[in-house]
Design a protein around this motif. Sequence first.
Motif, PDB file in Angstrom:
ATOM      1  N   LEU A  95       2.842  39.571   2.537  1.00  0.00           N
ATOM      2  CA  LEU A  95       2.777  39.280   3.652  1.00  0.00           C
ATOM      3  C   LEU A  95       4.066  39.088   4.163  1.00  0.00           C
ATOM      4  N   ARG A  96       4.267  39.907   5.395  1.00  0.00           N
ATOM      5  CA  ARG A  96       5.809  39.668   5.890  1.00  0.00           C
ATOM      6  C   ARG A  96       5.538  39.227   7.664  1.00  0.00           C
ATOM      7  N   VAL A  97       5.933  38.163   7.958  1.00  0.00           N
ATOM      8  CA  VAL A  97       5.827  37.746   9.432  1.00  0.00           C
ATOM      9  C   VAL A  97       6.975  37.544   9.883  1.00  0.00           C
ATOM     10  N   SER A  98       7.333  37.922  11.240  1.00  0.00           N
ATOM     11  CA  SER A  98       8.539  38.182  11.996  1.00  0.00           C
ATOM     12  C   SER A  98       8.252  37.700  13.411  1.00  0.00           C
ATOM     13  N   TYR A  99       9.289  36.735  13.476  1.00  0.00           N
ATOM     14  CA  TYR A  99       9.482  36.103  14.957  1.00  0.00           C
ATOM     15  C   TYR A  99      11.041  36.160  15.430  1.00  0.00           C
ATOM     16  N   LYS A 100      11.160  36.751  16.240  1.00  0.00           N
ATOM     17  CA  LYS A 100      12.390  36.931  16.997  1.00  0.00           C
ATOM     18  C   LYS A 100      13.466  37.309  16.093  1.00  0.00           C
ATOM     19  N   GLY A 101      13.220  38.344  15.362  1.00  0.00           N
ATOM     20  CA  GLY A 101      14.199  39.124  14.406  1.00  0.00           C
ATOM     21  C   GLY A 101      14.274  38.239  12.994  1.00  0.00           C
ATOM     22  N   VAL A 102      13.453  37.208  12.821  1.00  0.00           N
ATOM     23  CA  VAL A 102      13.576  36.436  11.393  1.00  0.00           C
ATOM     24  C   VAL A 102      12.309  36.486  10.805  1.00  0.00           C
ATOM     25  N   THR A 103      12.407  37.168   9.519  1.00  0.00           N
ATOM     26  CA  THR A 103      11.311  37.749   8.733  1.00  0.00           C
ATOM     27  C   THR A 103      11.094  36.731   7.687  1.00  0.00           C
ATOM     28  N   GLN A 104      10.079  36.320   7.540  1.00  0.00           N
ATOM     29  CA  GLN A 104       9.297  35.491   6.074  1.00  0.00           C
ATOM     30  C   GLN A 104       8.238  36.278   5.249  1.00  0.00           C
ATOM     31  N   ALA A 105       8.362  35.749   3.872  1.00  0.00           N
ATOM     32  CA  ALA A 105       7.670  37.038   3.261  1.00  0.00           C
ATOM     33  C   ALA A 105       6.669  35.893   2.230  1.00  0.00           C
ATOM     34  N   ALA A 106       5.521  36.245   1.883  1.00  0.00           N
ATOM     35  CA  ALA A 106       4.874  35.575   0.903  1.00  0.00           C
ATOM     36  C   ALA A 106       3.645  36.397   0.312  1.00  0.00           C
ATOM     37  N   ALA A 107       3.586  35.971  -0.997  1.00  0.00           N
ATOM     38  CA  ALA A 107       2.184  36.720  -1.645  1.00  0.00           C
ATOM     39  C   ALA A 107       1.125  35.992  -1.656  1.00  0.00           C
ATOM     40  N   VAL A 108       0.021  36.479  -1.659  1.00  0.00           N
ATOM     41  CA  VAL A 108      -1.209  35.845  -1.664  1.00  0.00           C
ATOM     42  C   VAL A 108      -2.361  36.614  -2.593  1.00  0.00           C
ATOM     43  N   ASP A 109      -3.004  35.731  -3.285  1.00  0.00           N
ATOM     44  CA  ASP A 109      -3.903  36.344  -4.194  1.00  0.00           C
ATOM     45  C   ASP A 109      -5.460  35.759  -3.927  1.00  0.00           C
ATOM     46  N   LEU A 110      -6.306  36.928  -3.072  1.00  0.00           N
ATOM     47  CA  LEU A 110      -7.642  36.709  -2.861  1.00  0.00           C
ATOM     48  C   LEU A 110      -8.485  37.105  -3.739  1.00  0.00           C
ATOM     49  N   ARG A 111      -8.136  37.121  -4.985  1.00  0.00           N
ATOM     50  CA  ARG A 111      -9.260  37.437  -5.913  1.00  0.00           C
ATOM     51  C   ARG A 111     -10.066  36.353  -6.396  1.00  0.00           C
ATOM     52  N   GLN A 112     -11.185  36.771  -6.734  1.00  0.00           N
ATOM     53  CA  GLN A 112     -12.287  35.839  -7.308  1.00  0.00           C
ATOM     54  C   GLN A 112     -12.896  34.792  -6.342  1.00  0.00           C
ATOM     55  N   GLY A 113     -12.942  35.384  -4.950  1.00  0.00           N
ATOM     56  CA  GLY A 113     -13.224  34.536  -3.981  1.00  0.00           C
ATOM     57  C   GLY A 113     -12.380  33.482  -3.316  1.00  0.00           C
TER      58      GLY A 113
END
Length: 147
Positions: free
Chosen positions: A116-134
């Motif tokens: 994931l990358r989320v950006s607000y007013k030019g500032v970006t943050q990132a994260a990884a998510v694992d949605l395996r196995q429910g």
Amino acid sequence: MTRKIVPCRVRRAARIIAAAALALNVGVAAGQAMPQQGRLGAITYVSGGVGSDEAQYMQSIRQQFNLHLLFAASVSGQYLADVRVDIDSAAGTALASLVSDGPFFYARLPEGAYRLRVSYKGVTQAAAVDLRQGRQASLQFYWPGLE
């Protein structure tokens, strides 16, 4: 027999009709439209939460989604809207690029790992998510210097 309309009855009927129309208009104005789900490929999403009615609605549908994001200012905790959300596969394939209408963004994604990358007013943050196995993922993103 012909019935004569008395002027006071006409005024009374007009007042009743006007009151009913006003009540209907007030009800429509007060009845805020709740956020609607969208779909982009295999991803179903919804965003919103501006105002207490929308926030309650978003909380009521939260369990229908396996990804929950929240956006706020870091010091004041003020909720943020208009946050860009980019969802990529773990391999880097772009899957979705959306703008959140409010501080809550929920998505239902197929099982897998995502970046994931989320950006607000030019500032970006990132994260990884694992949605395996429910699994589900709930992430909160805070932006400094917005107070």
